[in-house]
Design a protein around this motif. Structure first.
Motif, mmCIF file in Angstrom:
data_model
loop_
_atom_site.group_PDB
_atom_site.id
_atom_site.type_symbol
_atom_site.label_atom_id
_atom_site.label_comp_id
_atom_site.label_asym_id
_atom_site.label_seq_id
_atom_site.Cartn_x
_atom_site.Cartn_y
_atom_site.Cartn_z
ATOM 1 N N GLU A 166 36.610 37.374 41.429
ATOM 2 C CA GLU A 166 37.912 37.452 40.522
ATOM 3 C C GLU A 166 38.574 36.336 40.856
ATOM 4 O O GLU A 166 39.015 35.557 41.804
ATOM 5 C CB GLU A 166 38.720 38.617 40.838
ATOM 6 C CG GLU A 166 39.962 38.706 39.787
ATOM 7 C CD GLU A 166 40.413 40.248 39.624
ATOM 8 O OE1 GLU A 166 39.467 41.079 39.998
ATOM 9 O OE2 GLU A 166 41.536 40.388 39.353
ATOM 10 N N LEU A 167 39.384 35.563 39.716
ATOM 11 C CA LEU A 167 39.904 34.301 39.854
ATOM 12 C C LEU A 167 41.343 34.476 40.387
ATOM 13 O O LEU A 167 41.985 35.569 40.016
ATOM 14 C CB LEU A 167 40.264 33.901 38.461
ATOM 15 C CG LEU A 167 38.916 33.468 37.526
ATOM 16 C CD1 LEU A 167 39.402 32.750 36.102
ATOM 17 C CD2 LEU A 167 38.316 32.206 38.121
ATOM 18 N N ARG A 216 41.562 38.253 29.225
ATOM 19 C CA ARG A 216 42.548 38.533 30.129
ATOM 20 C C ARG A 216 42.865 37.337 30.856
ATOM 21 O O ARG A 216 43.267 37.231 32.199
ATOM 22 C CB ARG A 216 42.243 39.735 30.881
ATOM 23 C CG ARG A 216 42.178 40.999 30.167
ATOM 24 C CD ARG A 216 42.179 42.120 30.826
ATOM 25 N NE ARG A 216 42.107 43.340 29.927
ATOM 26 C CZ ARG A 216 41.131 43.782 29.122
ATOM 27 N NH1 ARG A 216 39.884 43.316 28.949
ATOM 28 N NH2 ARG A 216 41.558 44.559 28.435
ATOM 29 N N THR A 217 42.508 36.054 30.601
ATOM 30 C CA THR A 217 42.585 34.998 31.181
ATOM 31 C C THR A 217 43.527 33.924 29.989
ATOM 32 O O THR A 217 43.196 34.294 28.858
ATOM 33 C CB THR A 217 41.370 34.120 31.714
ATOM 34 O OG1 THR A 217 40.665 33.976 30.594
ATOM 35 C CG2 THR A 217 40.826 34.934 32.647
ATOM 36 N N ARG A 238 43.460 30.212 33.765
ATOM 37 C CA ARG A 238 44.469 30.640 34.447
ATOM 38 C C ARG A 238 44.297 32.175 34.424
ATOM 39 O O ARG A 238 44.089 32.625 33.085
ATOM 40 C CB ARG A 238 45.783 30.365 33.966
ATOM 41 C CG ARG A 238 46.263 29.168 34.656
ATOM 42 C CD ARG A 238 47.807 29.182 34.459
ATOM 43 N NE ARG A 238 48.511 29.316 33.185
ATOM 44 C CZ ARG A 238 48.683 28.360 32.415
ATOM 45 N NH1 ARG A 238 48.615 26.997 32.880
ATOM 46 N NH2 ARG A 238 49.049 28.066 31.208
ATOM 47 N N PRO A 239 44.559 33.206 35.451
ATOM 48 C CA PRO A 239 44.236 34.540 35.112
ATOM 49 C C PRO A 239 45.438 34.898 34.472
ATOM 50 O O PRO A 239 46.594 34.343 34.511
ATOM 51 C CB PRO A 239 44.148 34.944 36.616
ATOM 52 C CG PRO A 239 44.697 33.808 37.559
ATOM 53 C CD PRO A 239 44.603 32.570 36.970
ATOM 54 N N LEU A 294 38.047 37.529 33.951
ATOM 55 C CA LEU A 294 38.721 37.477 35.296
ATOM 56 C C LEU A 294 37.691 37.162 36.246
ATOM 57 O O LEU A 294 37.756 36.428 37.178
ATOM 58 C CB LEU A 294 39.602 38.791 35.603
ATOM 59 C CG LEU A 294 40.869 38.697 35.010
ATOM 60 C CD1 LEU A 294 41.502 39.796 35.247
ATOM 61 C CD2 LEU A 294 41.742 37.302 35.525
ATOM 62 N N ASP A 295 36.574 37.992 36.065
ATOM 63 C CA ASP A 295 35.639 38.029 37.111
ATOM 64 C C ASP A 295 34.148 37.697 36.541
ATOM 65 O O ASP A 295 33.105 37.902 37.098
ATOM 66 C CB ASP A 295 35.323 39.008 38.011
ATOM 67 C CG ASP A 295 35.469 40.322 36.871
ATOM 68 O OD1 ASP A 295 35.093 40.398 35.642
ATOM 69 O OD2 ASP A 295 35.409 41.464 37.679
#
Lengths: 426, 492
Positions: B126-127, B155-156, B194-195, B42-43
């Motif tokens: 973070e996305l 987690r994406t 995509r998150p 995510l980040d």
């Protein structure tokens, strides 16, 4: 003259790139043009062939073409992973019924890539028997015959191939044969004629590189550099042209630039030829420890090559004569001379005999090495040093002057030595 | 679509050409082979970068290594990181070296080869929504060799990717010797991320296929094929059908590989002669159910980001599966040793041999229906329970290939498809196991029939009479072997 075989071009599959004199499976050797109807980048045609063979696994000619393409790819990229694949493809092609000239030619090209030129010739002869009109068979025979030192037969085979299917592969071979005879004009003209604006980038790189080598051989370093640059413009990762630029930088006295280029060359493709040249350049700069590092790697690649069953005797002989074990050099040269009698091998044997103090015998081979009239400074230099050792001052002066007239900076190390001998004599 | 079908079929055909264990230099002495596994979080992006450096470049590096392999690894990883360009949503995200290790391994002609492993990381804000992630390894073209980039989400979810999810070389440990493929030349990856999604399938620094490698010959090919399959945007009915069939076929083929309890299954079923089809069906159903459950459970554990790495779980599961088999075998032994009147006959009447068979199975089977199990005189081992235990033993060990397939599908947000494939895979496995068992049983019956009404040598009859005991002992032995294997791997 370390360039064992110029005569490689693959317009068909665009994979003409070709690594000159090397040890190991990346060795030079013959190439036979594959199917001429396959155009485009090598990767693309390999993929197309692979896809086709997944659907049509019994297509002998496609297996043979794939085998040839893998050999070319190995040569072009230096990636020896293609050799086992090439062997597999050739085996498949040969296992299918019928004597197919393309399959037999592919087997010959693979044998030549592994430096087994006698076997390559046998395959070429079988391919000729299977199809007397096969240009592939004739190109395989040409390459094998050149390396075996049977130049007249090689020329006949090359002309025959050119009648059957003229193109870059045949022009390149005829050009090399002309160069060996000392006819650099014809050699240059043939290469120039062999390519045009439509030439595939890999082929263009091949041709421009060899034009560069011809220019450098006659001391025209500016033109040589332009040709190498053109080769790199066509194929930016074409290592032989990078090495060419390192060589001309050294010849023009820009030693730091040369060292930088050589470092990049040997990190991309650590062939013994490049490592030795780099080592010699470092030695001429007084950087002996670094030079030794390069020589250590050469010794190792030689060990690897013999562990892989690849004959590297010619390379061992020249390298060991100048930088290693003289006895090993002589044994290697003699072993290679038993197998084949080309001018290169004669030169290596002469030089190995010389460093072992057997100059009288050495002279015989040095004369053989220069008997074709090849305009190669190194051959004349070796002969001149041998003549000097025998006290034949007039001959020696003629040979060494000829070497320096041809290519005043043919080697950072040896050109100076040639001048030193000449200076001592006068 | 057609292409995808071909990929699956090629994968099936490819099973015949399983990747060989990496030889010293399958790719040549000049090569520097590199693999970069991207894990998009995510980040932050993690890159697990591996180089397999052949003899010649190793020799070239030695003067610079100069005894300090760790220092050289740090330097080389830093150089590798600086040659990589990462941009996330259009913004550069430079990679930093998080870990660097190198080791020498023996190569050809008494020379060394080197394996370099770099853990690299880049961070970014973070996305918030779908973003593009670009990766390029600008140094990859410098040396000849195998060049591989793989990518997965943490987690994406990767909405689009132009690189595979799994390593075809199992993290440069095994290069497939396929005549019809060239070494890959991937130097870059273009992803849309995509998150949201499961946690990364593996801990940082581990490649799922590489980690499971020793347990999954050919998993690379298979997962690559399935990776391509599930990565497709549109799942038409025909693709779905082909995929399910292919998964079943792969499961069937997978069960043929050694060490899948197939022998045990065969011996077990051979020990029972009545209702064998039904018994086989029970075992098969249990195998499928157990396998599916196992894969899903392990898959969930892994995606939940727990500390349980699949590689660590496998030996224990193997041990448990072995223990189960031993338990089943033990009851079989007890049953076979029970004093049956006929067993004591010294003469070699084939009928009696047959009778012995009927006894050991007929009883247990019959009783399982009518009465409570413990009540039976001859067989304290309830058949249904034994069968289920057997099925459990066979299916408990989730096939790593199936796991990777499932994780791949999940990572792409198509978990349901992954489940479907895993079920098909398990069913395929079960089919093979059942077929093998039934084949052995059939052969056994033929033997018995042949013996009947014919004078057979005493030893043969003796052998046949002891068949139930023999099979039971073999089941025990195989179980112990499997358990020992699992334990030694778990402990060692």
């Amino acid at each position: 003259m370390r360039r064992l075989l110029l005569a490689a071009a693959a317009p068909a599959l665009g994979a003409a790139i070709f690594i000159a004199a090397s040890v190991g499976p990346t060795a030079p050797g013959a190439r036979s043009g594959a199917e001429n109807d396959a155009a485009g980048p090598p990767g693309a045609s390999i993929t197309a062939l692979q896809d086709h063979l997944r659907r049509q696994p019994k297509d002998t000619r496609s297996w043979a073409t794939l085998g040839l393409t893998y050999v070319e790819e190995a040569r072009a990229s230096g990636d020896t992973a293609y050799y086992p694949k090439a062997q597999g493809a050739v085996d498949r092609a040969l296992s299918l019924p019928g004597d197919d000239d393309l399959a037999l030619s592919a087997a010959g090209a693979l044998a030549a890539a592994r430096h087994d030129f006698a076997a390559a010739l046998r395959w070429g002869d079988r391919a000729t028997a299977a199809n007397p009109y096969s240009a592939h068979a004739q190109t395989v025979r040409t390459d094998a015959l050149v390396e075996l030192g049977r130049y007249d037969e090689a020329a006949a085979a090359a002309r025959r191939a050119d009648e059957l299917q003229p193109g870059l592969p045949t022009f390149a071979r005829l050009s090399y044969l002309a160069e060996l005879r000392g006819d650099t004009k014809t050699a240059t003209a043939l290469l120039r004629r062999s390519h045009g604006p439509a030439t595939a980038p890999a082929d263009a790189a091949f041709v421009r590189f060899h034009l560069g080598e011809l220019a450098r051989g006659r001391g025209d370093y500016q033109l040589a550099d332009r040709e190498y640059a053109a080769a790199l413009a066509a194929a930016p990762s074409y290592v032989p042209a990078l090495a060419g630029r390192a060589r001309v930088a050294a010849a023009m006295g820009d030693l730091d630039a040369a060292a930088g280029r050589y470092r990049s060359v040997v990190s991309r493709l650590p062939l013994p030829e490049y490592l030795t040249e780099f080592g010699e350049l470092l030695e001429s700069l007084g950087r002996d420890a670094e030079a030794q590092e390069q020589y250590d790697v050469v010794r190792m690649t030689v060990e690897l090559a013999s562990a892989n069953g690849v004959s590297a005797d010619l390379e061992i002989a020249l390298f060991e004569a100048d930088h290693g074990d003289r006895a090993v050099a002589l044994r290697a040269a003699q072993a290679e001379w038993k197998r084949r009698r080309s001018v290169d091998v004669a030169d290596a044997l002469a030089w190995a005999l010389h460093v072992n103090g057997r100059d009288a015998e050495a002279l015989k081979y040095a004369r053989l090495a220069t008997s074709l009239g090849t305009k190669d400074a190194r051959l004349r230099y070796h002969r001149g040093v041998i003549e000097d050792a025998l006290g034949r001052s007039a001959d020696s002066r003629r040979s060494l002057s000829a070497a320096l007239a041809l290519n005043p900076q043919f080697s950072p190390l040896h050109a100076e030595r040639a001048r030193a001998v000449l200076g001592r004599m006068s | 679509m057609k292409r995808r079908v071909i990929v699956v079929l090629a994968a099936l055909g490819g099973l015949a050409l399983l990747a060989e264990p990496a030889a010293a230099h399958p790719l040549g002495n000049f090569t520097v082979n590199r693999a970069s596994q991207l894990v998009v979080g995510l980040d932050g992006l993690r890159v697990n970068h591996v180089q397999d450096i052949a003899e010649v470049p190793t020799a070239q590096a030695k003067p610079r290594i100069n005894g300090d392999l760790a220092g050289w690894a740090r330097q080389t990883c830093a150089a590798a990181a600086s040659a990589m360009v990462v941009s996330v949503a259009g913004r550069a995200a430079p990679l930093e070296v998080a870990s660097a290790t190198a080791s020498f391994r023996p190569g050809e002609a008494g020379l060394d080869v080197t394996r370099l492993e770099c853990g690299l990381a880049a961070s970014y804000p973070e996305l918030a929504g779908e973003a593009s992630v670009l990766f390029e390894d600008r140094a990859a073209g410098d040396r000849v060799g195998w060049r591989e980039v793989t990518a997965g989400g943490d987690r994406t979810t990767l909405a689009a990717s132009d690189v595979p999810a799994a390593s075809a070389s199992r993290g440069l440990t095994a290069y497939p010797p396929d005549l019809l493929s060239s070494p890959p030349d991937q130097q870059a990856a273009h992803l849309r991320v995509r998150p949201g999604g499961p946690a990364a399938a593996v801990a940082f620094g581990a490649d799922p296929a590489a980690e499971l490698g020793p347990l999954t010959p050919g998993a690379d090919r298979l997962t690559a094929a399935f990776g391509n399959l599930v990565a497709g945007r549109t799942l038409t009915l025909s693709v779905l059908l082909v995929a399910v069939l292919a998964a079943a076929g792969l499961g069937a083929a997978h069960a043929l590989a050694p060490g899948h309890g197939k022998t045990v299954m065969a011996f077990f079923l051979a020990g029972r002669s009545q209702g064998s089809l039904r018994a086989a069906a029970t075992v098969g159903a249990t195998v499928t159910a157990a396998h599916t459950a196992g894969v899903l459970a392990l898959g969930l554990l892994v995606t939940a980001g727990t500390a349980v790495a699949p590689a660590a779980a496998y030996p224990w599961l193997t041990a448990v599966s072995g223990a189960l088999i031993v338990a089943v075998g033990g009851t079989l032994v007890r049953e076979a040793r029970r004093p049956h009147g006929h067993h004591h006959h010294r003469d070699a009447e084939p009928e009696l041999v047959h009778a012995a068979h009927v006894h050991s199975h007929g009883h247990s089977h019959g009783h399982s229906h009518g009465h409570s199990h413990g009540h039976a005189h001859y067989s304290p081992s309830p058949s249904r329970r034994g069968l289920v235990a057997m099925g459990l033993a066979g299916g408990l060990l989730p096939s790593p290939s199936a796991l990777v397939v499932f994780l791949g599908a999940t990572a792409l947000g198509k978990a349901w498809f992954g489940v479907l494939l895993v079920v098909a895979f398990g069913a395929g496995m079960a089919l093979t196991l059942m077929a093998t068992g039934l084949a052995v049983l059939h052969a056994g019956r033929r033997l018995t029939r042949t013996m009947r009404g014919r004078l057979v040598p005493t030893w043969a009859a003796g052998l046949a009479r002891r068949l139930p005991l023999g099979t039971a002992v073999v089941v025990c032995l195989l179980g112990s072997f499997i358990a020992a294997q699992g334990l030694s791997a778990a402990v060692g």
